[in-house]
Design an enzyme around this catalytic site. Structure first.
Site: not given
Length: 410
Positions: A174, A176-178
């Site tokens: 992920g 796109g979050d981290t």
């Protein structure tokens, strides 16, 4: 234990899911006192797996446990005025606040930057949203919700990920979050450092899509120079060869030898010194242009050796690595030596579970995974008492529906 770089810094964590909690976990690892404010239901990530066999607590999923270690949890229903007042008391003494609500939510709660900065002028206020905040530039998508897959898609990364243009895929983790979390942690610490000299906080605006674009250098660099949108090319890296996953007799390995010194070492191990001066391959750029015949030669050689043999022949000479799965990583001595899989207890069980360790190894003020992620509201009483609420005030807060306190106040 040695001192920690962010010891003495208090951060109010108004985040959930992954981007915000991952950001604040990085700060907590370095010693910041991170107070996680949760609704009575708790962070949505609590209820997302993985869960182990026999886990009795359905609100303590594995991703939550990793992204919320080293924090304290306080339950406050911010729709209740008494709970909002309790939060403001905490914010008055805080150094930073991190939130990842949708655009406008904090303002509707009366917790927008302008209001909080007027109460605590030294407060660093960090937001993570899909398309950022108006303070950093008004996006036409400002009110769009976003998840990791949206950030990867609109930040350009998915356009270059996959085997070819007909099979674009998201990166399996992920990021796109981290990745936004990393930028948010960097921005928060940068603003905290500046506030030490100026005495003034500021707003830190991080957009998920901006963050993904910033690490998608292939997208920006190639289009800026050529006007052509790059497409997926599998595991290769545009402009670099050899740089790919290559076959072995019993599997695959990753290999990178795109620059002259590395190429010369690879040719020496392959016992092909003639390739160093071959006019098709005698510069970095030519090796990329003529990559098809180059890969035919290289893969013919790698295919004649096992993975173990290639590691023995090339390890330490040119960039090469086997493709490790999770079981391999948990058994690999590198991660043990670097303490990258520390164990934490899982509430309600007699087990300990690995989480990812602290990446930046500071020699004098090391970060540390000190304790497990909190149970929902585990620290409500101790934190609110530290903000000046006595038993009567805590009881009134609970009666108003602003919190959930288990047991008897004492």
């Amino acid at each position: 234990m040695a001192g920690q770089a962010l010891a003495g810094i208090r951060i109010i964590d108004l985040t959930q899911a992954l981007s915000g909690p991952f950001c604040t976990s990085l700060l907590a690892d370095q010693g910041a006192d991170v107070i996680k404010i949760e609704s009575p239901r708790g962070d949505m990530l609590r209820h997302t797996g993985p869960f182990g066999d026999g886990d009795e607590n359905p609100a303590y999923g594995g991703v939550f446990g990793n992204a919320n270690r080293n924090k304290r949890s306080v339950v406050l229903d911010l729709k209740v005025p008494e709970a909002r007042d309790a939060l403001l008391a905490l914010i008055d003494d805080a150094d930073a606040l991190v939130e990842n609500f949708s655009n406008g939510v904090m303002e509707r709660l009366g917790l927008g930057y302008d209001e909080l900065a007027s109460r605590n002028p030294r407060l660093v206020y960090t937001s993570i949203r899909g398309f950022g905040d108006a303070r950093g530039g008004v996006s036409p998508y400002a009110n769009w919700p976003a998840f990791d897959i949206v950030a990867q898609a609109m930040g350009g990364l998915m356009s270059i990920t996959g085997q070819d243009a007909s099979s674009r895929v998201r990166v399996g983790s992920g990021i796109g979050d981290t990745v936004p979390a990393l930028f948010a942690a960097f921005g928060t610490v940068t603003a905290l450092l500046e506030a030490k000299s100026s005495g003034k906080g500021q707003y830190v605006d991080v957009a998920m899509v901006d963050s993904v674009l910033a690490v998608s250098e292939v997208v920006v660099n190639n289009y800026a120079y050529t006007g052509v949108s790059p497409e997926p090319i599998g595991n290769q890296l545009r402009g670099f060869a050899p740089f790919d996953v290559v076959p072995a007799k019993d599997g695959e390995v990753t290999l990178g030898a795109p620059h002259n010194p590395q190429w010369a070492k690879l040719c020496a191990v392959m016992e092909r010194p003639d390739l160093v001066t071959d006019p098709r391959f005698d510069t970095d750029h030519k090796r990329w242009v003529n990559r098809e015949p180059l890969y035919e030669i290289v893969t013919a050689w790698t295919s004649s050796h096992t993975v173990a043999e290639l590691v023995e022949l090339l390890g330490g000479k040119v960039p090469l690595g086997p493709i490790l799965d999770a079981a391999d990583i948990f058994a690999d001595p590198h991660y043990a030596a670097r303490n990258m899989l520390p164990q934490l207890p899982v509430p309600g069980t007699d087990r300990e579970i690995a989480v990812t360790g602290v990446v930046p190894k500071l020699s004098r003020t090391p970060g540390e995974v000190r304790h497990r992620a909190p149970l929902l509201g585990e620290h409500t009483v101790e934190v609110l008492r530290s903000a000046g609420l006595n038993n009567a005030a805590l009881a009134a807060l609970q009666t108003a529906g602003g919190t959930v306190i288990e047991g008897v106040l004492s």
